[in-house]
Design a protein around this motif. Structure first.
Motif, PDB file in Angstrom:
ATOM      1  N   LEU B  16       0.831  -1.210   0.000  1.00 20.69           N
ATOM      2  CA  LEU B  16       0.000   0.000   0.000  1.00 20.69           C
ATOM      3  C   LEU B  16       0.867   1.263   0.000  1.00 20.69           C
ATOM      4  CD1 LEU B  16      -3.029  -0.684   2.369  1.00 20.69           C
ATOM      5  CD2 LEU B  16      -3.095   0.014  -0.033  1.00 20.69           C
ATOM      6  N   ILE B  17       1.924   1.237   0.808  1.00 13.51           N
ATOM      7  CA  ILE B  17       2.808   2.406   0.883  1.00 13.51           C
ATOM      8  C   ILE B  17       3.480   2.642  -0.473  1.00 13.51           C
ATOM      9  CG2 ILE B  17       4.943   3.291   1.910  1.00 13.51           C
ATOM     10  CD1 ILE B  17       4.094   1.717   4.492  1.00 13.51           C
ATOM     11  N   ALA B  18       4.018   1.567  -1.059  1.00 14.65           N
ATOM     12  CA  ALA B  18       4.745   1.710  -2.330  1.00 14.65           C
ATOM     13  C   ALA B  18       3.797   1.901  -3.503  1.00 14.65           C
ATOM     14  CB  ALA B  18       5.628   0.484  -2.560  1.00 14.65           C
ATOM     15  N   GLY B  19       2.653   1.228  -3.450  1.00 20.35           N
ATOM     16  CA  GLY B  19       1.755   1.234  -4.594  1.00 20.35           C
ATOM     17  C   GLY B  19       0.795   2.410  -4.624  1.00 20.35           C
ATOM     18  N   VAL B  20       0.403   2.897  -3.455  1.00 22.54           N
ATOM     19  CA  VAL B  20      -0.591   3.969  -3.393  1.00 22.54           C
ATOM     20  C   VAL B  20      -0.019   5.218  -2.717  1.00 22.54           C
ATOM     21  CG1 VAL B  20      -2.899   4.615  -2.576  1.00 22.54           C
ATOM     22  CG2 VAL B  20      -2.438   2.241  -3.265  1.00 22.54           C
ATOM     23  N   GLY B  21       0.603   5.014  -1.554  1.00 24.92           N
ATOM     24  CA  GLY B  21       1.096   6.151  -0.765  1.00 24.92           C
ATOM     25  C   GLY B  21       2.166   6.960  -1.468  1.00 24.92           C
ATOM     26  N   SER B  22       2.996   6.279  -2.276  1.00 30.42           N
ATOM     27  CA  SER B  22       4.138   6.951  -2.893  1.00 30.42           C
ATOM     28  C   SER B  22       3.710   8.107  -3.799  1.00 30.42           C
ATOM     29  CB  SER B  22       4.972   5.946  -3.686  1.00 30.42           C
ATOM     30  OG  SER B  22       4.169   5.318  -4.664  1.00 30.42           O
ATOM     31  N   TYR B  23       2.472   8.022  -4.322  1.00 35.44           N
ATOM     32  CA  TYR B  23       1.975   9.091  -5.201  1.00 35.44           C
ATOM     33  C   TYR B  23       1.920  10.429  -4.460  1.00 35.44           C
ATOM     34  CZ  TYR B  23      -1.129  11.648  -8.341  1.00 35.44           C
ATOM     35  OH  TYR B  23      -1.675  12.590  -9.172  1.00 35.44           O
ATOM     36  N   TYR B  24       1.711  10.335  -3.143  1.00 36.51           N
ATOM     37  CA  TYR B  24       1.536  11.553  -2.347  1.00 36.51           C
ATOM     38  C   TYR B  24       2.840  12.036  -1.713  1.00 36.51           C
ATOM     39  CZ  TYR B  24      -3.235  10.181  -3.091  1.00 36.51           C
ATOM     40  OH  TYR B  24      -4.410   9.824  -3.691  1.00 36.51           O
ATOM     41  N   ALA B  25       3.958  11.363  -2.036  1.00 34.12           N
ATOM     42  CA  ALA B  25       5.238  11.751  -1.444  1.00 34.12           C
ATOM     43  C   ALA B  25       5.680  13.114  -1.961  1.00 34.12           C
ATOM     44  CB  ALA B  25       6.300  10.702  -1.767  1.00 34.12           C
ATOM     45  N   SER B  26       6.488  13.799  -1.176  1.00 35.11           N
ATOM     46  CA  SER B  26       7.030  15.097  -1.572  1.00 35.11           C
ATOM     47  C   SER B  26       7.952  14.934  -2.775  1.00 35.11           C
ATOM     48  CB  SER B  26       7.809  15.711  -0.409  1.00 35.11           C
ATOM     49  OG  SER B  26       8.614  16.774  -0.874  1.00 35.11           O
ATOM     50  N   SER B  27       7.843  15.841  -3.730  1.00 32.28           N
ATOM     51  CA  SER B  27       8.711  15.742  -4.908  1.00 32.28           C
ATOM     52  C   SER B  27       9.913  16.679  -4.796  1.00 32.28           C
ATOM     53  CB  SER B  27       7.903  16.044  -6.177  1.00 32.28           C
ATOM     54  OG  SER B  27       7.242  17.276  -6.030  1.00 32.28           O
ATOM     55  N   HIS B  28      10.082  17.288  -3.626  1.00 31.98           N
ATOM     56  CA  HIS B  28      11.268  18.126  -3.428  1.00 31.98           C
ATOM     57  C   HIS B  28      12.526  17.259  -3.437  1.00 31.98           C
ATOM     58  CE1 HIS B  28       9.065  21.723  -2.776  1.00 31.98           C
ATOM     59  NE2 HIS B  28       8.471  21.324  -1.670  1.00 31.98           N
ATOM     60  N   PRO B  29      13.681  17.829  -3.775  1.00 32.98           N
ATOM     61  CA  PRO B  29      14.935  17.065  -3.708  1.00 32.98           C
ATOM     62  C   PRO B  29      15.202  16.604  -2.280  1.00 32.98           C
ATOM     63  CG  PRO B  29      15.377  19.414  -3.978  1.00 32.98           C
ATOM     64  CD  PRO B  29      13.918  19.219  -4.205  1.00 32.98           C
ATOM     65  N   ASP B  30      15.857  15.449  -2.131  1.00 34.20           N
ATOM     66  CA  ASP B  30      16.152  14.977  -0.778  1.00 34.20           C
ATOM     67  C   ASP B  30      17.342  15.752  -0.204  1.00 34.20           C
ATOM     68  OD1 ASP B  30      18.447  13.881  -1.828  1.00 34.20           O
ATOM     69  OD2 ASP B  30      17.953  11.806  -1.318  1.00 34.20           O
ATOM     70  N   GLY B  31      17.664  15.463   1.041  1.00 31.60           N
ATOM     71  CA  GLY B  31      18.685  16.232   1.752  1.00 31.60           C
ATOM     72  C   GLY B  31      19.987  16.360   0.980  1.00 31.60           C
ATOM     73  N   LEU B  32      20.506  15.220   0.499  1.00 31.11           N
ATOM     74  CA  LEU B  32      21.794  15.236  -0.211  1.00 31.11           C
ATOM     75  C   LEU B  32      21.711  16.057  -1.500  1.00 31.11           C
ATOM     76  CD1 LEU B  32      24.713  14.262  -0.712  1.00 31.11           C
ATOM     77  CD2 LEU B  32      23.745  12.194  -1.722  1.00 31.11           C
ATOM     78  N   GLU B  33      20.631  15.824  -2.267  1.00 33.78           N
ATOM     79  CA  GLU B  33      20.473  16.527  -3.543  1.00 33.78           C
ATOM     80  C   GLU B  33      20.351  18.031  -3.308  1.00 33.78           C
ATOM     81  OE1 GLU B  33      17.240  14.848  -5.781  1.00 33.78           O
ATOM     82  OE2 GLU B  33      17.513  16.249  -7.431  1.00 33.78           O
ATOM     83  N   PHE B  34      19.613  18.393  -2.257  1.00 35.29           N
ATOM     84  CA  PHE B  34      19.436  19.812  -1.934  1.00 35.29           C
ATOM     85  C   PHE B  34      20.768  20.450  -1.547  1.00 35.29           C
ATOM     86  CE2 PHE B  34      18.519  23.306   0.960  1.00 35.29           C
ATOM     87  CZ  PHE B  34      17.585  24.029   0.241  1.00 35.29           C
ATOM     88  N   VAL B  35      21.511  19.765  -0.686  1.00 36.77           N
ATOM     89  CA  VAL B  35      22.811  20.286  -0.254  1.00 36.77           C
ATOM     90  C   VAL B  35      23.756  20.401  -1.452  1.00 36.77           C
ATOM     91  CG1 VAL B  35      24.864  19.786   1.142  1.00 36.77           C
ATOM     92  CG2 VAL B  35      22.585  19.465   2.118  1.00 36.77           C
ATOM     93  N   ALA B  36      23.701  19.392  -2.342  1.00 40.70           N
ATOM     94  CA  ALA B  36      24.558  19.416  -3.536  1.00 40.70           C
ATOM     95  C   ALA B  36      24.239  20.638  -4.391  1.00 40.70           C
ATOM     96  CB  ALA B  36      24.379  18.133  -4.342  1.00 40.70           C
ATOM     97  N   GLY B  37      22.950  20.948  -4.521  1.00 47.00           N
ATOM     98  CA  GLY B  37      22.544  22.112  -5.292  1.00 47.00           C
ATOM     99  C   GLY B  37      22.975  23.404  -4.617  1.00 47.00           C
ATOM    100  N   GLU B  38      22.798  23.440  -3.299  1.00 46.94           N
ATOM    101  CA  GLU B  38      23.066  24.642  -2.523  1.00 46.94           C
ATOM    102  C   GLU B  38      24.564  24.967  -2.480  1.00 46.94           C
ATOM    103  OE1 GLU B  38      21.142  25.913   1.730  1.00 46.94           O
ATOM    104  OE2 GLU B  38      22.646  24.349   1.741  1.00 46.94           O
ATOM    105  N   THR B  39      25.383  23.923  -2.298  1.00 52.47           N
ATOM    106  CA  THR B  39      26.817  24.177  -2.150  1.00 52.47           C
ATOM    107  C   THR B  39      27.562  24.066  -3.483  1.00 52.47           C
ATOM    108  OG1 THR B  39      27.219  21.866  -1.545  1.00 52.47           O
ATOM    109  CG2 THR B  39      26.882  23.411   0.260  1.00 52.47           C
ATOM    110  N   GLY B  40      26.853  23.604  -4.528  1.00 49.32           N
ATOM    111  CA  GLY B  40      27.430  23.691  -5.868  1.00 49.32           C
ATOM    112  C   GLY B  40      28.146  22.463  -6.386  1.00 49.32           C
ATOM    113  N   PHE B  41      27.724  21.246  -5.974  1.00 48.19           N
ATOM    114  CA  PHE B  41      28.331  20.084  -6.630  1.00 48.19           C
ATOM    115  C   PHE B  41      27.303  19.165  -7.283  1.00 48.19           C
ATOM    116  CE2 PHE B  41      27.878  18.743  -2.159  1.00 48.19           C
ATOM    117  CZ  PHE B  41      27.456  17.419  -2.236  1.00 48.19           C
ATOM    118  N   LEU B  42      26.064  19.683  -7.424  1.00 45.82           N
ATOM    119  CA  LEU B  42      25.019  18.858  -8.044  1.00 45.82           C
ATOM    120  C   LEU B  42      25.362  18.497  -9.490  1.00 45.82           C
ATOM    121  CD1 LEU B  42      22.302  17.511  -7.616  1.00 45.82           C
ATOM    122  CD2 LEU B  42      21.179  19.623  -8.298  1.00 45.82           C
TER     123      LEU B  42
END
Lengths: 229, 105
Positions: B16-42
């Motif tokens: 249920l979590i993977a099949g249905v719930g995942s649709y409602y997950a946040s689409s923002h970048p995760d912590g690492l991706e965000f930090v990579a973008g912010e500090t400039g190594f993305l």
């Protein structure tokens, strides 16, 4: 925290690959001590649940999200060695089939989320469990604290790897500050999910929870003959 | 709770979590991706080598409906992980349990 291909240079990726392979090899032998006919299905279920849980990104503010890593959760439910194997399977499937986490970064991701996540989480779990009262209701809060700590620890280890083998010339201090800050917040989410899931499983089947089994056995030894009225 | 019931409920929760719930997950970048973008190594990230997998980015190729596409990828992933991790655990486990003489497989 899935590291894509390219963040770390080839030598660093080879080293983490060797560390991951070595860790998995040891885990395959050590997991034998944690797994029997009764608990083996639990390992499959825990891995499947963590795969599902990792799909649920929760917002943590400023356009950032986090998701369950699951190392502490797996370690408490099935034992740290089996937990590391569960995470390795999850990360392998994600890298090969979902394009989540790089293929050359698989060793890095198994090292960070599998080995560091499981063992940092489990070590803190054991420490907290040692100071809490010896009863099954202590297992979930101890697991939550382990989960809370495991996420920034994994973030710190990533930063260390980045300082050694990062391909972009970026100040390590800035990366460390940002990684620790965000991953402490994500760790709170990790703690909530881990605490709730462990509490549910302990309530339903404490005998299937690696981190609670010794408490259940102790209790069973205390059972006396049914009171004769 | 009986073991069968426990495992069925656990597996249903994962599906249920993977099949249905995942649709409602946040689409923002995760912590690492965000930090990579912010500090400039993305930008140092390479294109994923498995990007042409039919389930790349947790979407099923050829399935238009986003909800169905993501849900299907999640269910397939859960099934794959369950079989691989469960099979591995069965392969390395101690045969039989100390308190039962018969081994059912």
């Amino acid at each position: 925290m899935h590291v894509p291909d390219g963040f770390l240079d080839a030598p660093t990726s080879v080293v983490t690959g060797v560390v991951a392979a070595g860790g998995v090899a040891v885990a395959l032998r050590k997991a034998r001590g944690e797994l029997d006919d009764r608990t083996a299905p639990m390992a499959g279920l825990v891995a499947a649940f963590i795969f599902a849980g990792q799909m649920i990104n929760f917002p943590v503010g400023a356009g950032t999200s986090g998701h369950l890593l699951g190392g502490a959760l797996a370690a408490v439910l099935v034992g740290p060695w089996t937990g590391a194997l569960c995470l390795s399977v999850v990360l392998l499937v994600q890298a090969l089939f979902m394009a989540d986490g790089g293929v050359t970064a698989l060793g890095t991701n198994i090292t960070l989320m599998g080995l560091v996540g499981c063992f940092a989480g489990y070590a803190v779990f054991r420490l907290v469990a040692a100071v809490l009262p010896r009863r099954t209701s202590s297992v979930a809060p101890a697991a939550a604290v382990g989960a809370l700590v495991s996420v920034p620890v994994a973030a710190a280890v990533f930063t260390l790897l980045f300082a050694i083998g990062g391909t972009a010339p970026v100040d390590t201090g800035a990366v460390l500050t940002a990684m620790l800050g965000w991953h402490t917040v994500i760790g709170v989410g990790e703690a909530v999910v881990t605490g709730l899931v462990v509490a549910s499983v302990v309530a339903a089947r404490p005998d299937l929870v690696h981190g609670a089994r010794h408490l259940v056995e102790t209790r069973e030894l205390e059972i006396r003959k049914a009171a004769t009225t | 709770m009986r073991s069968r019931r426990f495992f069925v409920i656990g597996l249903l929760a994962a599906l249920l979590i993977a099949g249905v719930g995942s649709y409602y997950a946040s689409s923002h970048p995760d912590g690492l991706e965000f930090v990579a973008g912010e500090t400039g190594f993305l930008d140092s990230a390479d294109e994923p080598k498995t990007g042409d997998s039919p389930f790349a980015d947790y979407q099923t190729s050829g399935v238009e409906d986003e909800r169905l596409s993501g849900g299907l990828a999640g269910v397939v992933g859960v099934a794959l992980v369950l079989v691989l991790a469960g099979g591995l655990a069965y392969a390395v486990r101690r045969r039989g349990s100390p308190d039962s003489s018969e081994s059912t497989d």
